[in-house]
Design a protein around this motif. Structure first.
Motif, short mmCIF file in Angstrom:
data_model
loop_
_atom_site.label_atom_id
_atom_site.label_comp_id
_atom_site.label_asym_id
_atom_site.label_seq_id
_atom_site.Cartn_x
_atom_site.Cartn_y
_atom_site.Cartn_z
N ILE A 189 24.84 66.28 11.94
CA ILE A 189 23.86 65.73 10.83
C ILE A 189 22.73 66.55 10.76
O ILE A 189 21.90 66.77 9.70
CB ILE A 189 23.61 64.17 11.40
N ILE A 190 22.19 66.88 12.03
CA ILE A 190 20.84 67.72 11.94
C ILE A 190 20.86 68.90 11.30
O ILE A 190 19.97 69.25 10.45
CB ILE A 190 20.27 67.91 13.29
N VAL A 191 22.06 69.61 11.51
CA VAL A 191 22.35 70.94 10.67
C VAL A 191 22.55 70.69 9.29
O VAL A 191 21.91 71.38 8.47
CB VAL A 191 23.53 71.74 11.22
N SER A 192 23.27 69.59 8.97
CA SER A 192 23.39 69.35 7.46
C SER A 192 22.15 69.22 6.70
O SER A 192 21.90 69.68 5.75
CB SER A 192 24.36 68.24 7.50
N VAL A 193 21.29 68.45 7.11
CA VAL A 193 20.05 67.96 6.65
C VAL A 193 19.04 69.38 6.70
O VAL A 193 18.52 69.50 5.54
CB VAL A 193 19.05 66.84 7.62
N MET A 194 19.19 70.36 7.78
CA MET A 194 18.46 71.55 7.77
C MET A 194 18.82 72.31 6.43
O MET A 194 18.16 73.08 5.88
CB MET A 194 18.33 72.27 9.01
N VAL A 195 20.21 72.35 6.44
CA VAL A 195 20.87 73.48 5.41
C VAL A 195 20.47 72.67 3.96
O VAL A 195 20.05 73.56 3.00
CB VAL A 195 22.27 73.18 5.75
N TYR A 196 20.63 71.53 3.73
CA TYR A 196 20.29 70.84 2.41
C TYR A 196 18.82 71.16 2.07
O TYR A 196 18.40 71.44 0.74
CB TYR A 196 20.34 69.12 2.53
N LYS A 197 17.88 71.10 3.10
CA LYS A 197 16.25 71.41 2.90
C LYS A 197 16.18 72.91 2.83
O LYS A 197 15.09 73.23 2.62
CB LYS A 197 15.55 70.55 3.73
N ARG A 198 17.16 73.63 2.89
CA ARG A 198 17.08 75.24 2.96
C ARG A 198 16.10 75.70 4.04
O ARG A 198 15.72 76.68 4.02
CB ARG A 198 16.64 75.51 1.60
#
Length: 288
Positions: A189-198
């Protein structure tokens, strides 16, 4: 004894990998996510947990707490290795054993002897002397926060794992599988959020590092459990050898391989840390 040596090697290797992560610009959170996926798969292959036993009566509150703490503390562990080195981080991690000992005294009302009290007192002095620097003697540097969080975090994690071990309705390895699964989910989840926020992007090197990290992280757990099984009549031997081994090997690797610098006060702190572990081990033998 071979299992203890392998467990020590795996534990120190995890710290080395986190140290090298900065040099090769590895995304720690991505590596941590893959680390738990790797540990999850290996846990299933080696321990073959009975998933049918996992139901609503399982200690889910503890599982969830561990799932949040484990990925988080890995990030603090990496930050501590990056800012203060392997030597001081390993000592902070090993001396975190004082937190479950204090919990045993204040929460579970276990009897304490003089050796254990002495070990705790010396251990806290060791922590201060290990981290202090001459130029920072009059104030607490900002970088102290990382090993302090490692100290507290691993101590709390140890208490939670001990509570899981006391839950007799479910095998420990089955609980371990659930914790790894939830930890991977939280990290994902943390990685997904960081990828989404670039703020980060998925790279193969991060996944490869996470795979290696997971192998050694799981190896540490596997060999530690095997050591306790092989020396079931001498748990204090495993406890002492593991903690002393990591402190000594971590110190040698930090000084020789990474040229970490320590003051005379720091060396005194390391010696006191070793004395503290020995006293606590002797106190356990005395209690038997």
């Amino acid at each position: 004894m071979i299992y203890i040596i392998l467990s020590i090697f795996c534990s120190v290797t995890v710290a080395i990998l986190l140290k090298l992560a900065r040099r090769y610009q590895i995304s720690i959170i991505q590596a941590v996510a893959v680390n738990y996926l790797t540990a999850l798969i290996l846990c299933y292959l080696f321990f073959k947990p009975d998933l049918k036993l996992i139901n609503s009566s399982a200690p889910w509150t503890i599982y969830i707490a561990l799932a949040i703490l484990l990925p988080t503390i890995f990030l603090f562990l990496a930050a501590s290795v990056k800012n203060l080195g392997i030597v001081k981080t390993d000592i902070a991690q090993r001396l975190s054993l004082f937190i479950p000992i204090l919990a045993a005294y204040f929460i579970f009302k276990e009897d304490f002897n003089q050796l254990k009290f002495a070990g705790l007192g010396i251990g806290f002095i060791a922590i201060i002397l290990t981290f202090i620097r001459k130029s920072q003697a009059q104030s607490i540097p900002t970088k102290w926060i990382y090993p302090i969080l490692v100290f507290i975090g691993f101590g709390v994690i140890d208490v939670l794992f001990k509570q899981i071990a006391l839950y007799k309705e479910l095998p420990y390895t089955s609980s371990l599988f659930v914790v790894f699964c939830l930890s991977f989910f939280v990290a994902l989840i943390i990685v997904s959020v960081m990828v989404y926020k670039r703020e980060t992007k998925i790279q193969f090197v991060n996944l490869g590092c996470g795979l290696i990290l997971g192998l050694f992280n799981f190896g540490n757990i596997l060999f530690y459990l095997k050591a306790h099984k092989a020396l079931s009549s001498n748990p204090s031997t495993v406890f002492a050898a593991m903690n002393l081994g990591v402190i000594v090997l971590g110190t040698l690797v930090g000084l020789i391989a990474f040229k970490e610098t320590l003051s005379k006060v720091n060396y005194i702190g390391i010696l006191l840390a070793i004395c503290a572990v020995i006293l606590i081990t002797l106190s356990q033998l005395n209690a038997i």
